[in-house]
Design a protein around this motif. Structure first.
Motif, PDB file in Angstrom:
ATOM      1  N   THR A  27       0.816  -1.216   0.000  1.00 16.88           N
ATOM      2  CA  THR A  27       0.000   0.000   0.000  1.00 16.88           C
ATOM      3  C   THR A  27       0.847   1.263   0.000  1.00 16.88           C
ATOM      4  O   THR A  27       1.810   1.387   0.765  1.00 16.88           O
ATOM      5  CB  THR A  27      -0.923   0.027   1.239  1.00 16.88           C
ATOM      6  OG1 THR A  27      -1.787  -1.102   1.192  1.00 16.88           O
ATOM      7  CG2 THR A  27      -1.761   1.298   1.254  1.00 16.88           C
ATOM      8  N   TRP A  28       0.487   2.188  -0.867  1.00 14.98           N
ATOM      9  CA  TRP A  28       1.074   3.528  -0.893  1.00 14.98           C
ATOM     10  C   TRP A  28      -0.036   4.512  -0.578  1.00 14.98           C
ATOM     11  O   TRP A  28      -1.128   4.437  -1.143  1.00 14.98           O
ATOM     12  CB  TRP A  28       1.654   3.810  -2.273  1.00 14.98           C
ATOM     13  CG  TRP A  28       2.325   5.151  -2.395  1.00 14.98           C
ATOM     14  CD1 TRP A  28       3.624   5.449  -2.140  1.00 14.98           C
ATOM     15  CD2 TRP A  28       1.711   6.367  -2.845  1.00 14.98           C
ATOM     16  NE1 TRP A  28       3.864   6.774  -2.384  1.00 14.98           N
ATOM     17  CE2 TRP A  28       2.710   7.367  -2.822  1.00 14.98           C
ATOM     18  CE3 TRP A  28       0.419   6.717  -3.249  1.00 14.98           C
ATOM     19  CZ2 TRP A  28       2.459   8.683  -3.195  1.00 14.98           C
ATOM     20  CZ3 TRP A  28       0.160   8.032  -3.621  1.00 14.98           C
ATOM     21  CH2 TRP A  28       1.182   8.995  -3.595  1.00 14.98           C
ATOM     22  N   ALA A  29       0.215   5.443   0.355  1.00 14.59           N
ATOM     23  CA  ALA A  29      -0.817   6.395   0.759  1.00 14.59           C
ATOM     24  C   ALA A  29      -0.227   7.784   0.927  1.00 14.59           C
ATOM     25  O   ALA A  29       0.925   7.938   1.349  1.00 14.59           O
ATOM     26  CB  ALA A  29      -1.469   5.947   2.073  1.00 14.59           C
ATOM     27  N   LEU A  30      -1.028   8.787   0.605  1.00 15.78           N
ATOM     28  CA  LEU A  30      -0.630  10.178   0.789  1.00 15.78           C
ATOM     29  C   LEU A  30      -1.771  10.918   1.475  1.00 15.78           C
ATOM     30  O   LEU A  30      -2.926  10.803   1.055  1.00 15.78           O
ATOM     31  CB  LEU A  30      -0.284  10.830  -0.542  1.00 15.78           C
ATOM     32  CG  LEU A  30       0.337  12.229  -0.464  1.00 15.78           C
ATOM     33  CD1 LEU A  30       1.386  12.428  -1.550  1.00 15.78           C
ATOM     34  CD2 LEU A  30      -0.739  13.328  -0.565  1.00 15.78           C
ATOM     35  N   SER A  31      -1.437  11.680   2.526  1.00 17.38           N
ATOM     36  CA  SER A  31      -2.453  12.361   3.331  1.00 17.38           C
ATOM     37  C   SER A  31      -2.113  13.826   3.523  1.00 17.38           C
ATOM     38  O   SER A  31      -0.937  14.209   3.547  1.00 17.38           O
ATOM     39  CB  SER A  31      -2.572  11.710   4.715  1.00 17.38           C
ATOM     40  OG  SER A  31      -2.911  10.355   4.626  1.00 17.38           O
ATOM     41  N   ALA A  32      -3.148  14.648   3.697  1.00 17.23           N
ATOM     42  CA  ALA A  32      -2.979  16.065   4.026  1.00 17.23           C
ATOM     43  C   ALA A  32      -4.016  16.445   5.082  1.00 17.23           C
ATOM     44  O   ALA A  32      -5.113  15.883   5.126  1.00 17.23           O
ATOM     45  CB  ALA A  32      -3.135  16.941   2.787  1.00 17.23           C
ATOM     46  N   SER A  33      -3.653  17.398   5.922  1.00 18.15           N
ATOM     47  CA  SER A  33      -4.525  17.830   7.017  1.00 18.15           C
ATOM     48  C   SER A  33      -5.632  18.747   6.506  1.00 18.15           C
ATOM     49  O   SER A  33      -5.442  19.532   5.578  1.00 18.15           O
ATOM     50  CB  SER A  33      -3.712  18.570   8.085  1.00 18.15           C
ATOM     51  OG  SER A  33      -2.622  17.805   8.523  1.00 18.15           O
ATOM     52  N   VAL A  34      -6.797  18.647   7.159  1.00 16.96           N
ATOM     53  CA  VAL A  34      -7.918  19.544   6.904  1.00 16.96           C
ATOM     54  C   VAL A  34      -8.156  20.351   8.183  1.00 16.96           C
ATOM     55  O   VAL A  34      -8.185  19.791   9.273  1.00 16.96           O
ATOM     56  CB  VAL A  34      -9.192  18.758   6.526  1.00 16.96           C
ATOM     57  CG1 VAL A  34     -10.392  19.685   6.401  1.00 16.96           C
ATOM     58  CG2 VAL A  34      -8.971  17.994   5.224  1.00 16.96           C
ATOM     59  N   ARG A  35      -8.298  21.664   8.038  1.00 17.17           N
ATOM     60  CA  ARG A  35      -8.423  22.549   9.194  1.00 17.17           C
ATOM     61  C   ARG A  35      -9.797  23.196   9.277  1.00 17.17           C
ATOM     62  O   ARG A  35     -10.454  23.440   8.263  1.00 17.17           O
ATOM     63  CB  ARG A  35      -7.349  23.641   9.144  1.00 17.17           C
ATOM     64  CG  ARG A  35      -5.929  23.084   9.211  1.00 17.17           C
ATOM     65  CD  ARG A  35      -4.881  24.174   9.165  1.00 17.17           C
ATOM     66  NE  ARG A  35      -3.538  23.592   9.231  1.00 17.17           N
ATOM     67  CZ  ARG A  35      -2.901  23.297  10.354  1.00 17.17           C
ATOM     68  NH1 ARG A  35      -3.485  23.548  11.530  1.00 17.17           N
ATOM     69  NH2 ARG A  35      -1.693  22.760  10.347  1.00 17.17           N
ATOM     70  N   GLY A  36     -10.198  23.499  10.526  1.00 23.43           N
ATOM     71  CA  GLY A  36     -11.435  24.210  10.766  1.00 23.43           C
ATOM     72  C   GLY A  36     -11.203  25.710  10.763  1.00 23.43           C
ATOM     73  O   GLY A  36     -10.091  26.194  10.529  1.00 23.43           O
ATOM     74  N   GLY A  37     -12.253  26.460  11.049  1.00 22.96           N
ATOM     75  CA  GLY A  37     -12.180  27.911  10.969  1.00 22.96           C
ATOM     76  C   GLY A  37     -11.171  28.544  11.887  1.00 22.96           C
ATOM     77  O   GLY A  37     -10.656  29.629  11.609  1.00 22.96           O
TER      78      GLY A  37
END
Length: 264
Positions: A198-208
């Protein structure tokens, strides 16, 4: 605007002072005359944004401010439809499985997955509600990007460092190193750590408020020939989607020096 700015400055100062602050300490920290500070604290105390015990000279952040914080945290647990709709769009654009993860009670958990009914199944199988190993997934590391080192150590103190593959991080130092990569580059990659293929790439999601509320991830079998030549595109699309979701949640990042008016 000045009274509002001063009120926000006072609230921020008290929020960072677990032992509270006296009127003089607040005046020392903020450029506000003692008379004005006294009147301002009176208004904030009346509105329950500041509290002070009878007979005490120390002020603390009040219940109204805590209530706002609780409401913000509760609101971020439910993504707006527009933000959530960007996830299947990402899966459709790339033709690869996508999932969204959250940190819940010290555990990384998949909150949404395109796996059901998708042409290419995620690997390993990640469905909504599935736990994600804190030490062996890009999703989890993107969730930890804003945590201090001691907070990450505390979070991992009860985690089982299961050696899924030879590439699985074996201890906290390796996880800290990978989280540092995320801070530097804005995304994280897991290459055969949870599943050997498995190869995976992730990025953070931010709130207000700028807080990390989740991570968006593309994860698939690394043996797919198309993937080997498309990783740059995956990175661009994941970062674009994470930024778009954050914008839908009210996050407006501070302008960089290169993009500021002064730099133009």
């Amino acid at each position: 605007m000045q009274p509002l700015t001063r009120a926000l400055d006072v609230a921020c100062a008290l929020a960072q002072a677990s032992n509270g602050l006296t009127l003089q300490q607040l005046c020392n920290r903020l450029p506000v005359p003692a008379g004005s500070m006294h009147r301002l604290l009176g208004v904030l105390q009346e509105e329950r944004f500041v509290t002070r015990a009878e007979g005490s000279t120390r002020y603390f952040i009040g219940p109204a401010a805590w209530e706002i914080g609780r409401n913000v945290r509760a609101a971020t647990r439910s993504l707006p439809k527009r933000a959530l709709g960007l996830l299947p769009e990402l899966a459709e654009t790339l033709g690869l499985p996508v999932h969204f993860a959250e940190l819940r009670d010290g555990r990384a958990v998949c909150a949404w997955s395109s796996g059901d009914g998708h042409d290419v199944p995620p690997a390993p199988a990640v469905q909504a509600g599935s736990p994600l190993p804190l030490h062996a997934t890009a999703s989890a590391r993107a969730l930890m990007v804003d945590l201090e080192r001691y907070q990450i150590r505390q979070l991992l103190s009860t985690a089982e460092f299961t050696p899924y593959t030879p590439r699985t991080p074996r201890g906290v130092p390796e996880v800290l190193e990978r989280v540092a990569f995320t801070r530097t580059h804005g995304y994280n990659v897991a290459h055969g750590e949870w599943d050997g293929r498995t190869w995976a790439l992730s990025a953070s999601v931010r709130g207000g408020a700028g807080q990390v509320i989740g991570s968006v991830t593309v994860a698939t079998r690394q043996t797919r020939p198309a993937l080997r030549v498309a990783r740059d595109r995956v990175r661009r699309e994941v970062l674009r989607t994470a930024a778009a979701m954050s914008a839908e949640l009210g996050w407006c990042p501070a302008p960089t020096a290169a993009s500021s008016p002064a730099a133009a």
